[in-house]
Design an enzyme around this catalytic site. Sequence first.
Site, PDB file in Angstrom:
ATOM      1  N   HIS A  34      33.912  22.124  36.137  1.00  0.00           N
ATOM      2  CA  HIS A  34      34.837  21.786  35.061  1.00  0.00           C
ATOM      3  C   HIS A  34      35.173  20.303  35.175  1.00  0.00           C
ATOM      4  CE1 HIS A  34      38.251  22.575  32.262  1.00  0.00           C
ATOM      5  NE2 HIS A  34      38.727  21.520  32.880  1.00  0.00           N
ATOM      6  N   HIS A  74      40.242  25.666  38.232  1.00  0.00           N
ATOM      7  CA  HIS A  74      38.937  25.242  37.727  1.00  0.00           C
ATOM      8  C   HIS A  74      38.795  23.720  37.747  1.00  0.00           C
ATOM      9  CE1 HIS A  74      41.665  25.894  34.236  1.00  0.00           C
ATOM     10  NE2 HIS A  74      41.213  24.701  33.867  1.00  0.00           N
ATOM     11  N   GLY A 122      42.714  29.745  40.953  1.00  0.00           N
ATOM     12  CA  GLY A 122      41.578  30.024  40.077  1.00  0.00           C
ATOM     13  C   GLY A 122      41.988  31.050  39.054  1.00  0.00           C
ATOM     14  N   LEU A 124      44.312  32.338  36.715  1.00  0.00           N
ATOM     15  CA  LEU A 124      45.382  31.506  36.163  1.00  0.00           C
ATOM     16  C   LEU A 124      46.749  32.180  36.289  1.00  0.00           C
ATOM     17  CD1 LEU A 124      43.560  30.037  33.050  1.00  0.00           C
ATOM     18  CD2 LEU A 124      44.184  28.851  35.157  1.00  0.00           C
ATOM     19  N   ASN A 190      47.149  20.137  27.197  1.00  0.00           N
ATOM     20  CA  ASN A 190      45.969  19.530  26.551  1.00  0.00           C
ATOM     21  C   ASN A 190      45.526  20.276  25.291  1.00  0.00           C
ATOM     22  OD1 ASN A 190      44.184  21.712  27.266  1.00  0.00           O
ATOM     23  ND2 ASN A 190      43.888  20.814  29.292  1.00  0.00           N
ATOM     24  N   HIS A 267      35.987  21.616  28.612  1.00  0.00           N
ATOM     25  CA  HIS A 267      36.518  22.676  29.472  1.00  0.00           C
ATOM     26  C   HIS A 267      35.449  23.231  30.399  1.00  0.00           C
ATOM     27  CE1 HIS A 267      39.511  25.578  30.651  1.00  0.00           C
ATOM     28  NE2 HIS A 267      40.328  25.158  29.712  1.00  0.00           N
ATOM     29  N   ARG A 357      58.535  56.398  54.404  1.00  0.00           N
ATOM     30  CA  ARG A 357      59.261  55.268  53.817  1.00  0.00           C
ATOM     31  C   ARG A 357      60.636  55.117  54.474  1.00  0.00           C
ATOM     32  NH1 ARG A 357      62.485  57.053  48.518  1.00  0.00           N
ATOM     33  NH2 ARG A 357      62.575  59.296  48.887  1.00  0.00           N
ATOM     34  N   GLU A 410      56.287  43.238  39.385  1.00  0.00           N
ATOM     35  CA  GLU A 410      55.373  43.506  40.493  1.00  0.00           C
ATOM     36  C   GLU A 410      54.318  42.410  40.665  1.00  0.00           C
ATOM     37  OE1 GLU A 410      56.793  47.536  39.003  1.00  0.00           O
ATOM     38  OE2 GLU A 410      55.983  45.696  38.076  1.00  0.00           O
ATOM     39  N   PHE A 436      51.959  51.517  41.225  1.00  0.00           N
ATOM     40  CA  PHE A 436      52.179  50.215  40.612  1.00  0.00           C
ATOM     41  C   PHE A 436      51.507  49.073  41.377  1.00  0.00           C
ATOM     42  CE2 PHE A 436      56.277  52.321  39.039  1.00  0.00           C
ATOM     43  CZ  PHE A 436      55.637  52.805  37.914  1.00  0.00           C
ATOM     44  N   HIS A 472      52.790  58.567  37.516  1.00  0.00           N
ATOM     45  CA  HIS A 472      53.379  58.020  38.737  1.00  0.00           C
ATOM     46  C   HIS A 472      52.739  58.577  40.011  1.00  0.00           C
ATOM     47  CE1 HIS A 472      56.295  56.460  35.974  1.00  0.00           C
ATOM     48  NE2 HIS A 472      57.090  56.019  36.920  1.00  0.00           N
ATOM     49  N   ARG A 518      56.831  59.597  49.857  1.00  0.00           N
ATOM     50  CA  ARG A 518      58.157  59.821  49.299  1.00  0.00           C
ATOM     51  C   ARG A 518      58.831  60.990  50.017  1.00  0.00           C
ATOM     52  NH1 ARG A 518      59.728  63.122  43.839  1.00  0.00           N
ATOM     53  NH2 ARG A 518      61.943  62.605  43.804  1.00  0.00           N
TER      54      ARG A 518
END
Length: 655
Positions: A34, A74, A122, A124, A190, A267, A357, A410, A436, A472, A518
Site C-alpha cells: 500500500h 496497511h 491490520g 481495521l 483522506n 489505496h 466460574r 465484547e 459471545f 446462549h 455456569r
Amino acid sequence: MNAGIAAVARLEARQINTIRALAMDAVMRARSGHTGTAMALAPLAHVLFTRILRYDATAPDWPDRDRFILSPGHASMLVYAVAHLVGYGVTLEDIRHFRQFGSITPGHPERGLTPGVEVTTGPLGHGFANAVGMALAERGLRSRLGADLVDHRTYVVVSDGDLMEGVSHEAASLAGHQQLGRLIAVYDDNRITIDGSTELAFSDDTAARFAAYGWHVSDLGETAEDTDELERGLREAMLVSDRPSLVIVRTHIGYPMPTATDTSAAHGAITDAAEIAAAKQAMDMDPDATFVVDDEVVRAYRAAGSRGSAERHDWEARLTASGHDRDWLDALWSASAVTGRLRELPTFAAGTQMATRVAANRLLDASLDDVPALVCGGADLTGNTGTDIAADVLCPANPAGRKLYFGVREHAMGAVANGMALHGGVLPVVGTFLVFSDYMRPSVRLAALSGAKTVFVWTHDSIGVGEDGPTHQPVEHVASLRAIPDLCVIRPADANETSQAWQIAVERDGPTALVLTRQNIPVLDGTDRPAQVARGAYVLIDTPAPAVVLAGTGSEVQCCTAAAALLAENGIASAVVSMPSWDLFEAQDDDYRSAVFPHDVPVLGVEAGSSMGWDRYADATVSIDRFGASAPGEVLMERFGFTAPAIADAARALL
C-alpha cells in the site's frame, strides 16, 4: 525567510520526501503493498517522531516512552521507513525485503517482529482500540507509581476504515467515558477506500460523533503538508487533560503522485514506473535512484531518534531512587516476572458442589496481592463470569482501581485488554459468556498473533446454560477456539483444576482462555494433585489393563467417572482421563501421550460440544453436533446423552 530558516525547511522537506520515496521503492520492488497512505502521512509521521514523541530509538522498550500506533496497518511502510531513519535498527536491506518471507518488514506491522512496533495492526479498528487500552494502562500505572515514573501519552493514527468498523464505536465510547486525557487520535481523513470515495458508504459527521462520546475534537482542515500547523494541533491536544482528543487532518492519499493522488488506485500498490518517477521529480529527487537516503537526512533523523536518551537516563535514576520494592515492581511491570509469586492458592474438598466460574472468582481474589498487575472486568457480566473481584472500580475518579466495567462491548473489551497487556504493567482478565466469544474473536486472534498476555474468561460453557436456549448455548465455540494457533484453551473439570489453570494463565506467556461452567459441578477425587493440568491431560482414574478409556473435558469428566463405576459393575475395566487442554497435551512428549492414551485401548471422547477434532484422540464420541434447546440444564444434559448410563452404553457400543 532568512537563509537559516530556509535551509531547515529544505532539510525537513527532504526528510519527509525520503519517507515517501522509501515507501514507493519498497512497494514497487515487492510488487504489492500500500503506497498512498504512507505517502500522505509522511509529514505527520515526521512531526511526531522529530517534534512530539518522547522516545529513545536506542532503547525501544523503555517503559516510559510515548506509544505510537498506526491503526491502518496497511500503511506499514510508513512505520518501517521511520524506524530505519530514526535508528530503531531496521536496515535498508530490511526495507528492500518488504513483504518477503522471513523479513522484519511484513505486509502489516507485527508486535515483537519489528523494533518500534507497539501492536499488531491490520484488521481495521483494532489498533485504535489497543490505544485505548494503552492509555488506560498508563493512567492506572501513573496513579499507582507516580508521574516521576509513569508520564507518557498514547498516539494513534486512524483511517476512514478504522472509524467505520464497529469496534471503533465501542472503544471510542469507552475512552470518552473513562476521560482518557493522554490519548490522542489523529484521523487521516483522506476520503478514499478501496471501492472508491468514502461517499459510497460513509456519511458520518465524525467530529460530532466523537464530541458526543465526550472527546475533545480539533479539525485542522487542509494541513497535511503544513508541519508547523500539525505540531500546533498536536500540542493543543496535549494540553487537554480531562478527555481524549481527536485531531482531524484532511489528507490526500498518494500525494504527490500526478494521477494516483485522491484515487482508490493509491489505496493499493503503485507499480507504474512513470507515476513513481513523476512523483520523485515533484519532490526534487532523482527519478531513477531507489532506496537512497541522504547522509544529512539520516543524521537529522538519528539525532531526533536519540534525543530522548537523556530523559531515559534521568528516568532510570528516578526509578532507582524511588524506594519501590524491586521484586514487586518487576512483578507489576513484567508479566513473566510473576512466575513463582503466587502463594498457595485455594484448594477445594472433594464432593463440594461449585461452578468453576465461582472457583475462578475466589482464585482471582486470592491473587490480588501476589499479582499486582491484575486488572479484571467483564462485558456487563462481571458478576456472572466470576470477574467481579474484591477491588475498587477503575474509573476517572479512581484510575488505580483494578475492576473495570466494559459495558456491552465484547469486541472492544478484547482489543482494549490486548492494548493493556502489550503496554506492560497490566495483566488483564476479561470475561463474558462463551457464546459471545464470537463477538470478540478478532481480538482473540490478534492476542495470539501478537503474544499479548491476556486472560479470557468464558463462562456458561455448554448446553448446561439451560433455559436461555440455543442462542446462549455454545456448541462449536471450544472447537473453533482450539483452532487458533498460540491460544491456550483450558476447560477445567472442577474447582481444583480451575486453580491449576489460573496458575498456568498467570505464569505462561501469551493469551489463555479459561472455559468455565455456569452450573455447579462436584469437586472430584484426585484433581488436587499439582501440575496435572499443565500436562494438558492426565489419568484421573487408573485401572490395570483397561478395556476402554473415557476421556472428558470440563463438566463432563464427572459423567465419565460415574460411567466408569457403572462399567466396573458389569466387569468392564475402564480408565478415566481428564483432558482440560489439548494445546498443553500436544506439547508433551510421545511417551507421556502414549501413557495417557495407550495405542491398543479404544477411547471414548465425551464433551458437551462439537465433535470436531476429537478424531485425533478418540475412536468415538459423546458430543453435540447440532444446536441446543431451551430447557433446564439438567434436562438437556440427559436428553443429549451426558449421563453416566448413556456414556456407559456408548462405551459398550464402542467395545
